[in-house]
Structure formats: structure tokens, C-alpha cells
Design an enzyme around this catalytic site. Structure first.
Site, short mmCIF file in Angstrom:
data_model
loop_
_atom_site.label_atom_id
_atom_site.label_comp_id
_atom_site.label_asym_id
_atom_site.label_seq_id
_atom_site.Cartn_x
_atom_site.Cartn_y
_atom_site.Cartn_z
N ARG A 82 0.84 -1.19 0.00
CA ARG A 82 0.00 0.00 0.00
C ARG A 82 0.88 1.24 0.00
O ARG A 82 1.72 1.42 0.89
CB ARG A 82 -0.87 -0.02 1.26
CG ARG A 82 -1.99 1.01 1.23
CD ARG A 82 -2.67 1.04 2.57
NE ARG A 82 -3.47 -0.14 2.78
CZ ARG A 82 -4.79 -0.17 2.59
NH1 ARG A 82 -5.42 0.92 2.20
NH2 ARG A 82 -5.47 -1.25 2.81
N THR A 111 -0.90 7.62 -1.10
CA THR A 111 -2.20 7.51 -1.79
C THR A 111 -3.07 6.40 -1.18
O THR A 111 -4.27 6.34 -1.43
CB THR A 111 -1.99 7.17 -3.28
OG1 THR A 111 -1.37 5.88 -3.35
CG2 THR A 111 -1.11 8.18 -3.97
N ASP A 147 -5.92 -10.41 11.70
CA ASP A 147 -4.99 -10.32 10.57
C ASP A 147 -4.64 -11.73 10.09
O ASP A 147 -3.95 -12.48 10.79
CB ASP A 147 -3.73 -9.56 10.99
CG ASP A 147 -2.83 -9.29 9.80
OD1 ASP A 147 -2.40 -10.26 9.13
OD2 ASP A 147 -2.56 -8.12 9.51
N ASP A 192 -0.78 -12.55 9.82
CA ASP A 192 -0.14 -12.74 11.12
C ASP A 192 -0.57 -14.05 11.78
O ASP A 192 0.25 -14.75 12.38
CB ASP A 192 -0.49 -11.57 12.06
CG ASP A 192 0.34 -10.33 11.73
OD1 ASP A 192 1.39 -10.47 11.07
OD2 ASP A 192 -0.06 -9.23 12.15
N1 URA Z 1 -6.81 -8.29 6.12
C1 URA Z 1 -6.84 -9.13 7.19
O1 URA Z 1 -5.96 -9.96 7.36
N2 URA Z 1 -7.86 -9.02 8.05
C2 URA Z 1 -8.87 -8.15 7.91
O2 URA Z 1 -9.79 -8.12 8.73
C3 URA Z 1 -8.81 -7.28 6.78
C4 URA Z 1 -7.78 -7.38 5.91
#
Ligand code: URA
Length: 209
Positions: free
Chosen positions: A104, A108, A200, A203
């Protein structure tokens, strides 16, 4: 307009519950994502074309069906998408695997491609892009752009959990790309996480953070 298919098979829904659970550890999380990806691959291949061949059984000659040699490629979006690849390959071992990496842009906030490696015969293959989470849809839209730019014509997008915002984003830009999900969640929160979601995905898959 692209269609959205929610795979509500009881086994998928059961396993997804434990994937969501914050007390599920890395090893089990990874195994569950793998299993759900296999089950989703079973569902997504339902429409694969067949052809009839002749086979000698121990008793007689029979006409029987086999897959008609459609070429497939799986494309995980780095990094969390990698967690779904082996699960799909369990059922489609001959599929090729491409990779797309996006980051990302801090200013922007747009996803920028930093890596793309696809099979050489892009135009002849059907593609399944995999990423566990369809959140804003920014990465998904960019990954689809990237495949189309290189000549891909038939693309499906498969994820575990989608937010309505992500589904809308794909439908707005890529009306020809159908979306296959295990659950459509409520919304995104202010940090871009899907609610209720699973946290996530990268993770939790790789035990980072
Ligand atoms: N990416 C993720 O790993 N979890 C989310 O909730 C949104 C994007």
C-alpha cells in the site's frame, strides 16, 4: 455483474468458526485454512467441463468421464494468500501457481504491485485468485487488473471472509469476475479490519506479531 457464491457447506462453516476464534493457535489456524481451502476448491470446481473416454474395467469396456483438460492456475496474493494454495492443490495438483505481491502506497493508500510471476501461457488458463480476506477490495481489484493486463480472460476470486465493501469494489470494476466466499461479514472497522472477521490473516497464518 459478477456473482457472489457463499459456500455454506456445514464442514466449511464449522471450520470457519474455529478459524475466527482468537484462541486458535498458529498451527491449528494454518491447518484449518488449508482444510477450508480444499473444501472450497471442491465447490468451485463443480462446473468444470468433462469429456467422455473409453476405459477397460476388469469386466468390460465402459464410457466414463474425465476432466476435459482445462488448464488452471492458482494465484495467491502475497502474503496471506499463500495459506490457501496447498489446500487448493490437494484437489487440483496439476494447477500452476502464480504469485502477486502488492504493497500500500503510504501517501495515496493505493495498492502498488511489487511482484508478479505468472505461468507463461496466461491467455490459455483459467485463474483462481486466492486471499483469505476481501476487505476494501483494493488488493483484489489490483490483482485482477494485473492478471487481465497480462492477458488472463477467465478469473475467479476466492476468499474465506468478505466485507460488503470488498464485494462491491470487485463488482464495480470487474463485473466478469465471480466471487467465492465462505462468509459475508458485516462491515469494515476504522482500521480496515473485517468485523467480526478473524483478525490479521497473515499474522495468524505465519505466527508473526
Ligand atoms: N486483512 C486481514 O488480514 N484481516 C482483515 O480483517 C482485513 C484485511
Amino acid at each position: 455483474m459478477s456473482k457472489v457464491y457463499v459456500f455454506d457447506h456445514p464442514l466449511i462453516q464449522h471450520k470457519l468458526t474455529y478459524i475466527r476464534d482468537k484462541n486458535t493457535g498458529t498451527k491449528e489456524f494454518r491447518e484449518l485454512v488449508d482444510e477450508v481451502a480444499t473444501l472450497m476448491a471442491f465447490e468451485i470446481t463443480r462446473e468444470m467441463p468433462l469429456e467422455e473416454i473409453e476405459v477397460e474395467t476388469p469386466v468390460t469396456t465402459a464410457k466414463s468421464k474425465v476432466l476435459s483438460g482445462k488448464k488452471l492456475a492458482i494465484v495467491p496474493i502475497l502474503r496471506a494468500g499463500i495459506g490457501m494454495v496447498d489446500g487448493v492443490l490437494n484437489l487440483i495438483p496439476a494447477a500452476k501457481v502464480g504469485h502477486i505481491g502488492l504493497y500500500r502506497d503510504p501517501e495515496t493508500l493505493k495498492p502498488i504491485e511489487y511482484y508478479a510471476k505468472l505461468p507463461a501461457d496466461v491467455e490459455e488458463r483459467d485463474f483462481i485468485i486466492v486471499d483469505p480476506m476481501l476487505a476494501t477490495g483494493g488488493s483484489a481489484v489490483e490483482a485482477i487488473n494485473s492478471l487481465k493486463k497480462r492477458g488472463a480472460k477467465n478469473i475467479k476470486f476466492m476468499c474465506l471472509i468478505a466485507a460488503p465493501e470488498g464485494v462491491e469494489a470487485i463488482q464495480k470494476v470487474h463485473g466478469d469476475v465471480d466471487i467465492y466466499i465462505a462468509a459475508l461479514d458485516e462491515k469494515l472497522n476504522d482500521h480496515g479490519y473485517i468485523v467480526p472477521g478473524l483478525g490479521d490473516a497473515g499474522d495468524r497464518l505465519f505466527g508473526t506479531k
